[in-house]
Design an enzyme around this catalytic site. Sequence first.
Site, PDB file in Angstrom:
ATOM      1  N   HIS A 221       0.840  -1.196   0.000  1.00  0.00           N
ATOM      2  CA  HIS A 221       0.000   0.000   0.000  1.00  0.00           C
ATOM      3  C   HIS A 221       0.882   1.255   0.000  1.00  0.00           C
ATOM      4  CE1 HIS A 221      -2.842  -2.943   1.864  1.00  0.00           C
ATOM      5  NE2 HIS A 221      -3.645  -2.368   1.004  1.00  0.00           N
TER       6      HIS A 221
ATOM      7  N   ASP B  88      -4.755  -5.761  -7.800  1.00  0.00           N
ATOM      8  CA  ASP B  88      -4.876  -5.183  -6.467  1.00  0.00           C
ATOM      9  C   ASP B  88      -5.168  -3.692  -6.669  1.00  0.00           C
ATOM     10  OD1 ASP B  88      -4.913  -4.994  -3.724  1.00  0.00           O
ATOM     11  OD2 ASP B  88      -2.930  -5.858  -3.427  1.00  0.00           O
TER      12      ASP B  88
END
Length: 524
Positions: free
Chosen positions: A213, A287
């Site tokens: 992330h 993702d």
Amino acid sequence: MNNIIAYSKAITTLSLQEKVGQLFMPAAFINDTEEEILQIEKLISEYAIGSLCFFHSRASAATNFEGQKKIVYNENSFETLNKLIQRYQKAAKYPLLMSIDAEWGLAMRIENTPQYPYAITLGAIQNNENLLFKLGKQIAADCKAAGIHWNLAPVVDINNNPNNPVIGYRSFGENKYLVTLKAAAFIKGTEMEGVLTCIKHFPGHGDTAVDSHLGLPLIEKSKEELLKNELFPFQHLINEGVDSIMAGHLSIPALADGDAIPSSLSKKMLKNLLRDEMNFKGVVISDALNMHAISKNYTTKGELEWLAFDAGNDVLCFSEYAQEGIEAILKNASEKQIEESFKRIWHLKEKAFMKEATSITLSDASDLNTAIAKESLTIYKGSVADFKKQHFIGLTIGSTKNSAFFDAIGKELSFEKVSDLEQSEANLSKFDNVLIAIYPPKAKPANLFDIPQEQLDLINTLSATKNVVIYLFGNPYVLNHLKTESTKAVVIAYQNFEVFQENAALHFLGHNLAPGKTPVTIKR
């Protein structure tokens, strides 16, 4: 539920632009403002968006802004989610696939919904895959009640790095066979309810020390090593016919002929390896495209969406620039390329809409959680036998002031309890025997699981100088920071749920067993 036309009709009904729109999965948030909701509705209706992925709020999405913005809690989150789904479906020309990350239930994203144990807890269960099947089925039923068709779970990453900042407790463990077995059971249970699944994060996010992330993890293993371990669950579940695979943002040069390109943008990993070598025929979903591992490197709107599609992703999750992305794909892609991905996603939609939801009532998690608590409880070392006969004091460490564990023990035994560390030193000095309940504030390893160093030091001092039994209600990797060599016993309960605490109390009192086995290696 919306009816969906057959693929044979869809290929001639939808325009090429609409087919590209079907490949996009923007994020939706249950705590959005009316203005933000209207923007998403406009996007859906104007660009034939194919799916949405639900998150709690923009402040918490994908942890990009974790701790930076105040997260607003909504007691009516489930009702809000349900109404938003209905509203967005009405805005769609073609039925939307609704998705969510529900690895441990809707509670992963939505408060006041049933919460189930983390995967690491399930990893401790021995020879009882039926519980994993029931869990997948029950979580899927909750998804259906909300209007969700696609649970972006389970995680099949091999948990082989104790310092992994983002996977860790989300993995079933370090043994590739058990990870595969438990994931397969969870998937079968989910499918029983007619809900789609997605294994992640291809080619394997377990052995990383960077959170994708926030940055791009680098895995410097050979292809042979990866095929033998990290890729093993993916290959087995591909052979079983899994619905979809999520492409992680991982730099793995050995799988890209030495290239450091992220796996989610690599044709060599998604087309050559996943499609050709591993023979995956289902849907590949990226993702989240807003994650800093890749998003910070592409500033031209739509460029990242095109690169992800061209690499082999059929669904572009958390695309922040759907309009520009659609334009870029229409400009650069061949019609054949678009049609191939459209065919895969439309067939997935047909499967998702085959089974109607029969209830809007959420499940009761208590019975299943109690069964999991009993089967996962693990003796890490030693024995608690006869300790209850000693004159002991109970010490609470961590985030729980009112310990259901000690309360349950207190129904049978009379003993002193302390939790205020400033006052506990004098009390502890009177006792040779100390029963410690540890409640780590966080499941992630950063900042010592948010356990203050002085508390860890106190545990280590007590373990070295007194007769100590520890019950850990959290991530077993906490034990890497404790000196347990001299402790009488250490028992891992994994979760701080009340039923897990009560089950642990029964074990301490000698009323039940601890059949679990630690699913990861503790290095200490």
